[in-house]
Write a protein that holds these residues in place. Structure first.
Motif, PDB file in Angstrom:
ATOM      1  N   ARG A 188       0.838  -1.207   0.000  1.00 45.02           N
ATOM      2  CA  ARG A 188       0.000   0.000   0.000  1.00 45.02           C
ATOM      3  C   ARG A 188       0.867   1.249   0.000  1.00 45.02           C
ATOM      4  NH1 ARG A 188      -5.406  -0.851   1.463  1.00 45.02           N
ATOM      5  NH2 ARG A 188      -5.871  -3.008   2.065  1.00 45.02           N
ATOM      6  N   ARG A 189       0.333   2.294  -0.612  1.00 44.77           N
ATOM      7  CA  ARG A 189       0.990   3.590  -0.590  1.00 44.77           C
ATOM      8  C   ARG A 189       0.763   4.261   0.763  1.00 44.77           C
ATOM      9  NH1 ARG A 189      -2.191   3.180  -5.128  1.00 44.77           N
ATOM     10  NH2 ARG A 189      -1.064   2.762  -7.077  1.00 44.77           N
ATOM     11  N   ALA A 190       1.420   5.388   0.960  1.00 45.64           N
ATOM     12  CA  ALA A 190       1.297   6.098   2.232  1.00 45.64           C
ATOM     13  C   ALA A 190      -0.134   6.542   2.503  1.00 45.64           C
ATOM     14  CB  ALA A 190       2.240   7.292   2.258  1.00 45.64           C
ATOM     15  N   ASP A 191      -0.924   6.786   1.445  1.00 46.78           N
ATOM     16  CA  ASP A 191      -2.317   7.207   1.636  1.00 46.78           C
ATOM     17  C   ASP A 191      -3.260   6.019   1.825  1.00 46.78           C
ATOM     18  OD1 ASP A 191      -2.510   6.100  -0.867  1.00 46.78           O
ATOM     19  OD2 ASP A 191      -3.070   7.948  -1.898  1.00 46.78           O
ATOM     20  N   LYS A 192      -2.700   4.792   1.995  1.00 41.00           N
ATOM     21  CA  LYS A 192      -3.433   3.553   2.267  1.00 41.00           C
ATOM     22  C   LYS A 192      -4.100   2.945   1.028  1.00 41.00           C
ATOM     23  CE  LYS A 192      -2.361   4.043   6.568  1.00 41.00           C
ATOM     24  NZ  LYS A 192      -1.238   3.254   7.129  1.00 41.00           N
ATOM     25  N   THR A 193      -3.908   3.523  -0.148  1.00 42.35           N
ATOM     26  CA  THR A 193      -4.441   2.911  -1.361  1.00 42.35           C
ATOM     27  C   THR A 193      -3.527   1.754  -1.775  1.00 42.35           C
ATOM     28  OG1 THR A 193      -3.252   4.493  -2.753  1.00 42.35           O
ATOM     29  CG2 THR A 193      -5.533   5.032  -2.160  1.00 42.35           C
ATOM     30  N   ILE A 194      -4.117   0.760  -2.430  1.00 38.74           N
ATOM     31  CA  ILE A 194      -3.358  -0.429  -2.820  1.00 38.74           C
ATOM     32  C   ILE A 194      -2.440  -0.104  -3.997  1.00 38.74           C
ATOM     33  CG2 ILE A 194      -3.523  -2.770  -3.755  1.00 38.74           C
ATOM     34  CD1 ILE A 194      -6.179  -3.038  -2.278  1.00 38.74           C
ATOM     35  N   ASN A 195      -1.184  -0.486  -3.866  1.00 41.30           N
ATOM     36  CA  ASN A 195      -0.247  -0.355  -4.981  1.00 41.30           C
ATOM     37  C   ASN A 195      -0.214  -1.643  -5.792  1.00 41.30           C
ATOM     38  OD1 ASN A 195       2.060   1.104  -6.357  1.00 41.30           O
ATOM     39  ND2 ASN A 195       3.087  -0.782  -5.728  1.00 41.30           N
ATOM     40  N   ASN A 196      -0.030  -2.772  -5.124  1.00 39.72           N
ATOM     41  CA  ASN A 196      -0.037  -4.048  -5.831  1.00 39.72           C
ATOM     42  C   ASN A 196      -0.305  -5.190  -4.868  1.00 39.72           C
ATOM     43  OD1 ASN A 196       2.946  -3.634  -5.000  1.00 39.72           O
ATOM     44  ND2 ASN A 196       2.855  -5.808  -5.562  1.00 39.72           N
ATOM     45  N   ILE A 197      -0.801  -6.294  -5.438  1.00 40.43           N
ATOM     46  CA  ILE A 197      -0.987  -7.545  -4.719  1.00 40.43           C
ATOM     47  C   ILE A 197      -0.326  -8.631  -5.557  1.00 40.43           C
ATOM     48  CG2 ILE A 197      -2.641  -9.235  -3.838  1.00 40.43           C
ATOM     49  CD1 ILE A 197      -4.657  -6.934  -3.595  1.00 40.43           C
ATOM     50  N   SER A 198       0.611  -9.361  -4.950  1.00 41.52           N
ATOM     51  CA  SER A 198       1.347 -10.382  -5.689  1.00 41.52           C
ATOM     52  C   SER A 198       1.197 -11.734  -5.003  1.00 41.52           C
ATOM     53  CB  SER A 198       2.832 -10.023  -5.781  1.00 41.52           C
ATOM     54  OG  SER A 198       3.013  -8.800  -6.477  1.00 41.52           O
ATOM     55  N   SER A 199       1.150 -12.794  -5.819  1.00 37.24           N
ATOM     56  CA  SER A 199       1.028 -14.159  -5.311  1.00 37.24           C
ATOM     57  C   SER A 199       2.126 -15.023  -5.922  1.00 37.24           C
ATOM     58  CB  SER A 199      -0.339 -14.752  -5.649  1.00 37.24           C
ATOM     59  OG  SER A 199      -1.384 -13.983  -5.090  1.00 37.24           O
ATOM     60  N   TYR A 200       2.654 -15.971  -5.120  1.00 40.02           N
ATOM     61  CA  TYR A 200       3.757 -16.825  -5.548  1.00 40.02           C
ATOM     62  C   TYR A 200       3.401 -18.280  -5.261  1.00 40.02           C
ATOM     63  CZ  TYR A 200       6.157 -12.342  -5.353  1.00 40.02           C
ATOM     64  OH  TYR A 200       6.496 -11.029  -5.537  1.00 40.02           O
ATOM     65  N   TYR A 201       3.764 -19.166  -6.193  1.00 37.32           N
ATOM     66  CA  TYR A 201       3.459 -20.587  -6.084  1.00 37.32           C
ATOM     67  C   TYR A 201       4.744 -21.375  -6.297  1.00 37.32           C
ATOM     68  CZ  TYR A 201      -1.209 -18.683  -6.783  1.00 37.32           C
ATOM     69  OH  TYR A 201      -2.358 -17.937  -6.673  1.00 37.32           O
ATOM     70  N   TYR A 202       4.885 -22.509  -5.565  1.00 34.87           N
ATOM     71  CA  TYR A 202       6.129 -23.271  -5.556  1.00 34.87           C
ATOM     72  C   TYR A 202       5.864 -24.750  -5.790  1.00 34.87           C
ATOM     73  CZ  TYR A 202       7.546 -18.962  -3.220  1.00 34.87           C
ATOM     74  OH  TYR A 202       7.762 -17.644  -2.918  1.00 34.87           O
ATOM     75  N   ASP A 203       6.875 -25.446  -6.330  1.00 36.46           N
ATOM     76  CA  ASP A 203       6.761 -26.894  -6.436  1.00 36.46           C
ATOM     77  C   ASP A 203       7.333 -27.531  -5.167  1.00 36.46           C
ATOM     78  OD1 ASP A 203       9.534 -26.854  -6.688  1.00 36.46           O
ATOM     79  OD2 ASP A 203       9.528 -27.268  -8.846  1.00 36.46           O
ATOM     80  N   ASN A 204       7.317 -28.856  -5.114  1.00 37.10           N
ATOM     81  CA  ASN A 204       7.767 -29.543  -3.910  1.00 37.10           C
ATOM     82  C   ASN A 204       9.255 -29.372  -3.637  1.00 37.10           C
ATOM     83  OD1 ASN A 204       5.189 -30.501  -3.353  1.00 37.10           O
ATOM     84  ND2 ASN A 204       5.488 -32.397  -4.520  1.00 37.10           N
ATOM     85  N   ALA A 205      10.026 -29.029  -4.681  1.00 34.33           N
ATOM     86  CA  ALA A 205      11.463 -28.806  -4.511  1.00 34.33           C
ATOM     87  C   ALA A 205      11.784 -27.400  -4.032  1.00 34.33           C
ATOM     88  CB  ALA A 205      12.190 -29.094  -5.827  1.00 34.33           C
TER      89      ALA A 205
END
Length: 267
Positions: A118-135
């Protein structure tokens, strides 16, 4: 997709030209190495046409602090990562004034699976998601910036990237949607310790070797439109002490950008 030259988090957040090849110079290959994984990145100096950026990284218990100064900008950017139980909080200040804040959730495997910024004014800048294999390799990364997103799927071969597929989606102008293939070539040099950022190991297992080349293809036309090439210097501990990054427009092989980064480490 518009290729971005900004910083990245990556599964660390990092992306076939046939005319040019990269080379590597070893500063001292005869020296017996100590436990390489004990080293941590402490300083990066980046030199480009726009000036010189200096980032210093300090480690203090559960905190990692990155401070960046730019030669063409008097502002000082400080990012502080604080580890909690199953998460990191991060904050960015510019000249000690709040700019961004992020919450980074950590899975049981020790890797970050989502980031809310979030930015300083509390608005969302970005949302990121990460996925992994068993290794522990990152296999997918989605970065949503509200009006657009990049959705990367990463494929591996022998511990290194083979290729990525990026779906770029522009939510306000769908006609700009596109897909790219990013094809990788690697050196024979081991990727011992991250030299990009002090938090890279939180985003999955690193590739086995250092990247030599990336080729960017438009999946619709199947045409190569850009290549990134890398050259390295390796210090006596086996760590990257210098990286030269060249970007070429294709098929003309026209050099459009050169950056040099020099790294220091602590053990």
């Amino acid at each position: 997709m518009k290729t971005s030259f900004k910083r990245i988090s990556s599964c660390t957040i990092v992306s076939m030209m046939f005319l040019l090849v990269s080379c590597t110079k070893s500063e001292d290959t005869a020296t017996t190495r100590k436990a390489v994984k004990e080293y941590k990145l402490s300083e990066v100096i980046r030199i480009s046409a726009s000036g010189t950026d200096t980032t210093k990284i300090t480690y203090n218990g559960n905190e990692v602090i990155q401070t960046t100064r730019y030669s063409n900008n008097t502002s000082v950017y400080t990012t502080t990562y604080t580890k909690g139980n199953g998460f990191y909080n991060s904050s960015v200040t510019v000249n000690n004034q709040p700019s961004f804040s992020s919450y980074m959730r950590v899975r049981a495997n020790g890797f970050v699976d989502s980031v809310h910024s979030r930015r300083a004014d509390k608005t969302i800048n970005n949302i990121s998601s990460y996925y992994y294999d068993n290794a522990g390799y990152c296999t997918r990364m989605i970065s949503n910036y509200i009006t657009y997103e990049n959705d990367y799927n990463m494929y591996y071969e022998n511990g290194n990237y083979k290729y990525w597929i990026n779906h770029f989606r522009n939510f306000t102008t769908p006609s700009q949607n596109r897909q790219d293939s990013i094809v990788f070539e690697f050196t024979a040099i081991p990727d011992e310790v991250s030299y990009k950022t002090g938090m890279a190991d939180r985003f999955g297992k690193a590739p086995k070797n250092l990247v030599q080349k990336r080729g960017y293809y438009n999946r619709l036309t199947r045409l190569l439109y850009q290549t990134w090439e890398y050259q390295y210097k390796i210090n006596k501990a086996g760590l990257v002490s210098e990286e030269i990054w060249n970007i070429y427009d294709q098929p003309a092989a026209r050099l459009i950008r050169t950056d040099t980064s020099r790294m220091k480490y602590i053990d």
